[in-house]
Design a protein around this motif. Structure first.
Motif, PDB file in Angstrom:
ATOM      1  N   ARG A 286       0.853  -1.189   0.000  1.00  0.00           N
ATOM      2  CA  ARG A 286       0.000   0.000   0.000  1.00  0.00           C
ATOM      3  C   ARG A 286       0.886   1.235   0.000  1.00  0.00           C
ATOM      4  O   ARG A 286       1.997   1.212   0.496  1.00  0.00           O
ATOM      5  CB  ARG A 286      -0.926   0.004   1.219  1.00  0.00           C
ATOM      6  CG  ARG A 286      -0.207  -0.094   2.555  1.00  0.00           C
ATOM      7  CD  ARG A 286      -1.148  -0.201   3.720  1.00  0.00           C
ATOM      8  NE  ARG A 286      -0.465  -0.469   4.976  1.00  0.00           N
ATOM      9  CZ  ARG A 286       0.065   0.458   5.760  1.00  0.00           C
ATOM     10  NH1 ARG A 286       0.001   1.742   5.400  1.00  0.00           N
ATOM     11  NH2 ARG A 286       0.660   0.131   6.887  1.00  0.00           N
ATOM     12  N   LYS A 287       0.378   2.302  -0.569  1.00  0.00           N
ATOM     13  CA  LYS A 287       1.161   3.520  -0.696  1.00  0.00           C
ATOM     14  C   LYS A 287       1.330   4.223   0.640  1.00  0.00           C
ATOM     15  O   LYS A 287       0.391   4.353   1.417  1.00  0.00           O
ATOM     16  CB  LYS A 287       0.483   4.472  -1.689  1.00  0.00           C
ATOM     17  CG  LYS A 287       1.168   5.822  -1.844  1.00  0.00           C
ATOM     18  CD  LYS A 287       2.589   5.680  -2.370  1.00  0.00           C
ATOM     19  CE  LYS A 287       3.278   7.043  -2.473  1.00  0.00           C
ATOM     20  NZ  LYS A 287       4.699   6.908  -2.818  1.00  0.00           N
ATOM     21  N   VAL A 288       2.557   4.659   0.896  1.00  0.00           N
ATOM     22  CA  VAL A 288       2.868   5.481   2.056  1.00  0.00           C
ATOM     23  C   VAL A 288       3.512   6.750   1.524  1.00  0.00           C
ATOM     24  O   VAL A 288       4.437   6.682   0.698  1.00  0.00           O
ATOM     25  CB  VAL A 288       3.828   4.752   3.019  1.00  0.00           C
ATOM     26  CG1 VAL A 288       4.197   5.655   4.190  1.00  0.00           C
ATOM     27  CG2 VAL A 288       3.198   3.462   3.535  1.00  0.00           C
ATOM     28  N   GLU A 289       3.044   7.885   1.977  1.00  0.00           N
ATOM     29  CA  GLU A 289       3.563   9.151   1.473  1.00  0.00           C
ATOM     30  C   GLU A 289       5.075   9.238   1.666  1.00  0.00           C
ATOM     31  O   GLU A 289       5.608   8.937   2.729  1.00  0.00           O
ATOM     32  CB  GLU A 289       2.909  10.331   2.206  1.00  0.00           C
ATOM     33  CG  GLU A 289       3.353  11.685   1.655  1.00  0.00           C
ATOM     34  CD  GLU A 289       2.822  12.858   2.465  1.00  0.00           C
ATOM     35  OE1 GLU A 289       2.749  13.967   1.908  1.00  0.00           O
ATOM     36  OE2 GLU A 289       2.487  12.661   3.642  1.00  0.00           O
ATOM     37  N   GLY A 290       5.755   9.642   0.607  1.00  0.00           N
ATOM     38  CA  GLY A 290       7.198   9.820   0.697  1.00  0.00           C
ATOM     39  C   GLY A 290       8.013   8.554   0.556  1.00  0.00           C
ATOM     40  O   GLY A 290       9.242   8.602   0.624  1.00  0.00           O
ATOM     41  N   ARG A 291       7.366   7.410   0.350  1.00  0.00           N
ATOM     42  CA  ARG A 291       8.068   6.133   0.150  1.00  0.00           C
ATOM     43  C   ARG A 291       7.698   5.592  -1.218  1.00  0.00           C
ATOM     44  O   ARG A 291       6.511   5.406  -1.525  1.00  0.00           O
ATOM     45  CB  ARG A 291       7.691   5.105   1.219  1.00  0.00           C
ATOM     46  CG  ARG A 291       8.126   5.479   2.611  1.00  0.00           C
ATOM     47  CD  ARG A 291       9.627   5.580   2.725  1.00  0.00           C
ATOM     48  NE  ARG A 291      10.279   4.320   3.075  1.00  0.00           N
ATOM     49  CZ  ARG A 291      11.578   4.135   3.035  1.00  0.00           C
ATOM     50  NH1 ARG A 291      12.373   5.083   2.601  1.00  0.00           N
ATOM     51  NH2 ARG A 291      12.098   2.992   3.403  1.00  0.00           N
ATOM     52  N   ILE A 292       8.708   5.344  -2.049  1.00  0.00           N
ATOM     53  CA  ILE A 292       8.487   4.896  -3.421  1.00  0.00           C
ATOM     54  C   ILE A 292       8.998   3.466  -3.568  1.00  0.00           C
ATOM     55  O   ILE A 292      10.149   3.170  -3.236  1.00  0.00           O
ATOM     56  CB  ILE A 292       9.203   5.821  -4.418  1.00  0.00           C
ATOM     57  CG1 ILE A 292       8.690   7.262  -4.254  1.00  0.00           C
ATOM     58  CG2 ILE A 292       9.010   5.341  -5.848  1.00  0.00           C
ATOM     59  CD1 ILE A 292       9.484   8.292  -5.048  1.00  0.00           C
ATOM     60  N   SER A 293       8.140   2.588  -4.064  1.00  0.00           N
ATOM     61  CA  SER A 293       8.525   1.185  -4.241  1.00  0.00           C
ATOM     62  C   SER A 293       9.573   1.065  -5.345  1.00  0.00           C
ATOM     63  O   SER A 293       9.447   1.702  -6.397  1.00  0.00           O
ATOM     64  CB  SER A 293       7.304   0.339  -4.593  1.00  0.00           C
ATOM     65  OG  SER A 293       6.417   0.264  -3.502  1.00  0.00           O
ATOM     66  N   PRO A 294      10.615   0.255  -5.141  1.00  0.00           N
ATOM     67  CA  PRO A 294      11.698   0.139  -6.125  1.00  0.00           C
ATOM     68  C   PRO A 294      11.224  -0.231  -7.526  1.00  0.00           C
ATOM     69  O   PRO A 294      11.728   0.308  -8.516  1.00  0.00           O
ATOM     70  CB  PRO A 294      12.586  -0.966  -5.536  1.00  0.00           C
ATOM     71  CG  PRO A 294      12.309  -0.943  -4.076  1.00  0.00           C
ATOM     72  CD  PRO A 294      10.878  -0.554  -3.936  1.00  0.00           C
ATOM     73  N   SER A 295      10.261  -1.147  -7.629  1.00  0.00           N
ATOM     74  CA  SER A 295       9.814  -1.587  -8.954  1.00  0.00           C
ATOM     75  C   SER A 295       9.013  -0.524  -9.689  1.00  0.00           C
ATOM     76  O   SER A 295       8.804  -0.621 -10.902  1.00  0.00           O
ATOM     77  CB  SER A 295       8.978  -2.863  -8.842  1.00  0.00           C
ATOM     78  OG  SER A 295       7.772  -2.607  -8.152  1.00  0.00           O
TER      79      SER A 295
END
Length: 465
Positions: free
Chosen positions: A86-95
């Motif tokens: 799930r999306k967390v503000e300020g955290r970007i998934s590597p893929s």
């Protein structure tokens, strides 16, 4: 033709006397002149000889390699260590980076932009490459914003765009990518003065870093999610991030911390824990994914332990409920894996029935070793799981089974002959490997010596006979 070959030999002899740096500089200049149409027959001859000396292959390096790197440069400061569910503000998934780039090339970039991305820059200077890359990045950002404006204007446009990108998480990561440079700018002085690996806030470096962070969050309290995300790459563990959150909020009570602007640190950790648990489940269902699964079990355990140590976490609060749900999920996953362990070990190492020969079943042994490794990691992580009962039951069964199997293997070693002797040696290696996981290094070493002694006695008896 002979004269030309002589000329080439003379050129080669002369050019070989130049330093390697001089050769490379001359080579780059001649390649550039050739590409720009400013070369003549003489320079092309020199270039051909230089290519031979330097063993240069005419390799195409598309500008895309540099543009892609530059486009996501700032965003990578906010990349998580694992793809989030799930999306967390300020955290970007590597893929998400590759997914976004694929979408840009497929749906956003014009034919002209694609042509620029394909441009060969093998012979360009770094300065020129950087200039071209910056210009293209600016064009891409403008094209993306234009595309977003058009797509989002339509009913259901956001959902359609999410589908094209590969899901809602990637879509929201795209939005974060677009503002990452702006978000990163005020953090640069903080990151520049922090050590690459901070293991404690009590060190001089930690105290300085904390002061910088504290000063910033007082000025921009609504940007803590971005700050924690960027800073986390400099922290040696999740525990240090939790400590930052409790230190800034002045409390280790989860309910109180959750009500502050410092809560995003815990949100980020819980989101990563959910992702680790999901990977454990997926990898354990793949026979070849064991090593990865074991790593993620341990990472999840260390994060759960950090939460337990650093926070007063009532089960009735939101974070407590979230952790309890994850514990149940991990318990269900690992219980499924460890309960068959005693039976698998017995099957792999059991004595043959009356009259049958000693057999080494590679598949049964592999299953037993795999189960033993999962049990080892599960038992080590039991404080973070809700399965003391199942672990205790399996441990008791394994202790009893191994006590019997140990005596059995020693006796069978003394009796084995011919092909049976080869099979019993293979079973020795498997049993020692399993013992190392179920017990410890000392036990497995003592067991190895016991089996070796049995083999030695048999060899001496055979020699005397």
């Amino acid at each position: 033709m002979d004269n030309m070959e002589k000329l080439k030999d003379k050129l080669k002899l002369y050019l070989s006397t130049l330093s390697e740096n001089a050769q490379n500089l001359l080579h780059r200049n001649l390649e550039k002149a050739l590409k720009e149409g400013n070369s003549d027959a003489a320079s092309e001859l020199i270039l051909a000889v230089l290519r031979d000396i330097l063993k240069v292959e005419e390799k195409i390096v598309p500008l895309e390699e540099f543009v892609k790197k530059d486009f996501f440069r700032e965003a990578r400061f906010f990349a998580s260590d694992i793809d989030l569910l799930r999306k967390v503000e300020g955290r970007i998934s590597p893929s998400s980076f590759d997914a976004i780039w694929t979408w840009i090339k497929r749906d956003v970039a014009s034919p002209e932009l694609l042509q620029k991305l394909a441009m060969d820059c093998a012979q360009l200077e770094k300065r020129e490459i950087s200039k071209h890359s910056s210009e293209i990045c600016a064009e891409l950002v403008a094209a993306i914003k234009k595309n977003l404006k058009l797509v989002l204007r339509d009913f259901g446009g956001e959902q359609k765009l999410s589908n094209h990108l590969g899901g809602e998480v990637v879509y929201n990561d795209l939005l974060d990518v677009l503002i990452s440079a702006e978000r990163l700018m005020p953090f640069k002085p903080i990151l520049a003065r922090m050590p690459k690996e901070l293991a404690s806030w009590a060190t001089p470096e930690g105290e300085e870093g904390y002061k910088l962070i504290s000063r910033y969050v007082q000025q921009a309290p609504l940007r803590t999610s971005w700050l924690f995300s960027a800073v986390s790459k400099n922290l040696t563990s999740a525990r240090i991030l939790i400590q930052l959150s409790t230190k800034l909020s002045g409390s280790d009570d989860a309910v109180q911390v959750a009500a502050t602007v410092y809560a995003p640190a815990i949100h980020q950790i819980l989101a990563e824990m959910e992702a680790h648990a999901s990977i454990v489940d997926a990898r354990l269902r793949e026979y070849s994914g064991l090593d990865v699964a074991l790593e993620h079990i341990w990472t999840w355990h260390m994060m759960a332990k950090a939460l337990k140590v650093e926070l007063e976490l009532p089960t009735q609060c939101a974070w407590g409920k979230s952790l309890a749900e994850m514990k149940k999920k991990m318990t269900d996953i690992l219980k499924r894996e460890i309960e068959p362990t005693p039976g698998l070990v017995r099957k792999a190492l059991r004595a043959p029935k009356n009259g049958e020969k000693e057999v080494f079943d590679e598949n049964l042994v592999a299953d037993a070793i795999r189960a033993a490794k999962i049990f080892e990691k599960t038992e080590l992580a039991k404080d973070s799981l809700a399965m003391n009962g199942p672990i205790s039951d399996v441990r008791k069964e394994l202790d009893q089974a191994f006590e019997i199997l140990t005596k059995s293997l020693v006796d069978r070693t003394r009796q084995a002959a011919g092909q049976e002797d080869e099979n019993i040696k293979k079973l020795h290696a498997a049993a020692i490997d399993i013992a190392k996981s179920i017990f410890d290094e000392d036990f497995s070493e003592a067991f190895r010596r016991q089996l070796k002694a049995a083999s030695t006695v048999k060899e001496l008896q055979a020699a005397e006979a």
